[in-house]
Design an enzyme around this catalytic site. Sequence first.
Site, mmCIF file in Angstrom:
data_model
loop_
_atom_site.group_PDB
_atom_site.id
_atom_site.type_symbol
_atom_site.label_atom_id
_atom_site.label_comp_id
_atom_site.label_asym_id
_atom_site.label_seq_id
_atom_site.Cartn_x
_atom_site.Cartn_y
_atom_site.Cartn_z
ATOM 1 N N LYS A 1 0.027 41.019 -25.855
ATOM 2 C CA LYS A 1 -0.797 40.260 -24.907
ATOM 3 C C LYS A 1 -1.185 41.229 -23.793
ATOM 4 C CE LYS A 1 -1.079 35.997 -22.208
ATOM 5 N NZ LYS A 1 -1.631 36.632 -21.010
ATOM 6 N N LEU B 1 -4.210 30.038 -24.000
ATOM 7 C CA LEU B 1 -3.035 29.676 -24.785
ATOM 8 C C LEU B 1 -1.963 29.025 -23.913
ATOM 9 C CD1 LEU B 1 -2.604 32.899 -26.959
ATOM 10 C CD2 LEU B 1 -3.741 30.776 -27.599
ATOM 11 N N CYS C 1 9.339 52.650 19.835
ATOM 12 C CA CYS C 1 9.172 52.804 21.283
ATOM 13 C C CYS C 1 10.491 52.991 22.030
ATOM 14 C CB CYS C 1 8.422 51.602 21.859
ATOM 15 S SG CYS C 1 9.355 50.058 21.823
#
Length: 654
Positions: free
Chosen positions: A109, A82, A398
């Site tokens: 949908k 569509l 770190c």
Amino acid sequence: MSAVYEKIVSLRSTLEHHAYLYYVCDAPELSDAEYDRLFRELEELEALHPEYDDPNSPTKRVGGKPSEKFAKVRHEVALGSLRDVFSLDELQTFLDGIGGSPLYSVEYKIDGLSVALEYENGKLIRGATRGDGTEGEDVTANLRTVGAIPLSIPYTGRLIVRGEVFMPRKSFVTVNEEREEKGEPLFANPRNAAAGSLRQLDPKITASRKLDIFAFNIQLCDRTFETHSQSLAFLKENGFKVIPHRVVYQSDVPSAVETIGEERASLAYDIDGAVIKLDSLALREEWGELSGRPKWAVAFKYPPEEKETKLTDIVIQVGRTGVLTPNAVLEQVILSGTRVSRATLHNHDFIREKDIRIGDTVVVRKAGEIIPEVVSVVLSKRPPEAVPYEMPSICPDCGEPVVREEDEAAYRCTNPDCPALLQRNIEHFVSKDAMNIDGLGGALVHTLIEAGLLSDVSELYTLKAEQLEPLEKLGKKSAENLIRAIETSKQNGLSRLLYALGIRHIGEKAAKQLAKAYPDIEAFFTLTAEELTALDDVGGVTAQSVVNFFSHSQTRTLIDRLKAYGVKTTEEVIQTEGGAFEGKTFVLTGKLPTMTRDEASALIEARGGKVSSSVSKKTDYVLAGEDAGSKLTKAQQLGLRIIDETEFKELIEI
């Protein structure tokens, strides 16, 4: 007719009836225990009497034998798509174009995967994916595992039904929780999960995913109908779970669309829009189609769902290149069917631009229905103690200094031995688009690093199954499978290896281009930036990044180790001179029906063509799929040639 056969037929009929009540009507009359008892009784009888085997028996829903591949199916009636509209004004333009005051069917949908179900003599004989609309894949064995699909129906004439297979939100959450426990990558959304589940070669896996379906159209039938509503009623009478819909006059269509939008969040499944189509089949015939799309219907696409929630913290993730990425920690909210508790904040500039602070109430949505992002701050709900956020000056992993390079938005850790970099580098190295080492997820990488088994990516190729078996309860089989995947990855070739090495500014496309121009990794140790910039689409920054990477002594050591362990560091280059696409530039946008963009790109490049990431006047073809975005719009504005996958395949055959 034997008494045993009559008993088998009776049990099948009883089980199908109660499956219909459970899956379609949501009104079960039997307890799970009683249903399971009858099911086991049928299984035992069928095992004792294989002469009464029936592919449409309820026992087949648990999944049959795995398939080696899916056969192609040519659709007798094309499964079209569509035209999308994105606003009520665009919707009104469509309605005004039809004119009059006809009745419309306004439907959900469903965000899933379209399939065709074919019946003869009241039996399901085949089920196929949509594919490109004219040709799909035979996934009958997998579709038989979907409880809401009737295996037998009262109507004995010829019938082809189109439906949308989807994964309910509840099933989606369960599947992802199971995958997370196993260290497997999570599905991005229910649609992605449904598509992956339906295309499993082993139907038992599909059966475990608890898929569902709504029937929304009759493609072919020996009977005739005057309206779409009549055809849906016919499907319902024959045991199909029919798409939720409402029939309204033209003037009421916008209101019906808005109502569906309001219902969206409360549904048990995802929808991404509303479908509006003429109810009269005679009027549909009059209006016909244009370029394969019906002129009598459109799909209204809703904007991404947005919700408010509280931002409780901002945490930093260190990426494989040392970049510090801020992420929002949110009070959990359900968004597009999934639980969201994190969202990317991109970088410090993004935070400052939107003035995002810890403690704020923010509006979140999923970009592209996948990635959670913060849209805005609700300033009226800001607590008085909230202060502007500042990036850390030291790396959280770190403790080394963090710097912001000139002309960059990113903050980076300055420590080349940062443990976060090692973790991310290995995760990137083994990822699907890099060396594609299946079964090696982030959790296992972390465990291997902690156990002292990995200090760089080359040590992957020193691992032994007996080292892996005790870790994370992998077991012998999983450990052997992982070692096999590592061994297989050695033959990937140079382009994948270049991408896997994590060189700054080198993505998949650039890696392929570099490997094509210089098919032996040894060349990169002597190349200059000037030589690299002579290649198409390789700029100065990218070229210098490559030169810098290969100038380090650590890189030389790493490549030597990879070679020693048997990793392929060359590329087999296919000569494409004189190909069908020689001198042609393609841009790909949207989702193609039956192939990935990588597959399409490979076909283009194998025929001498070039794939570009941006649309310009120099673009020869724009290959557009579903949900194509701004690239398609720009191509239309420039008057470029736009093709779909079907036209692309025709060009390949030139």
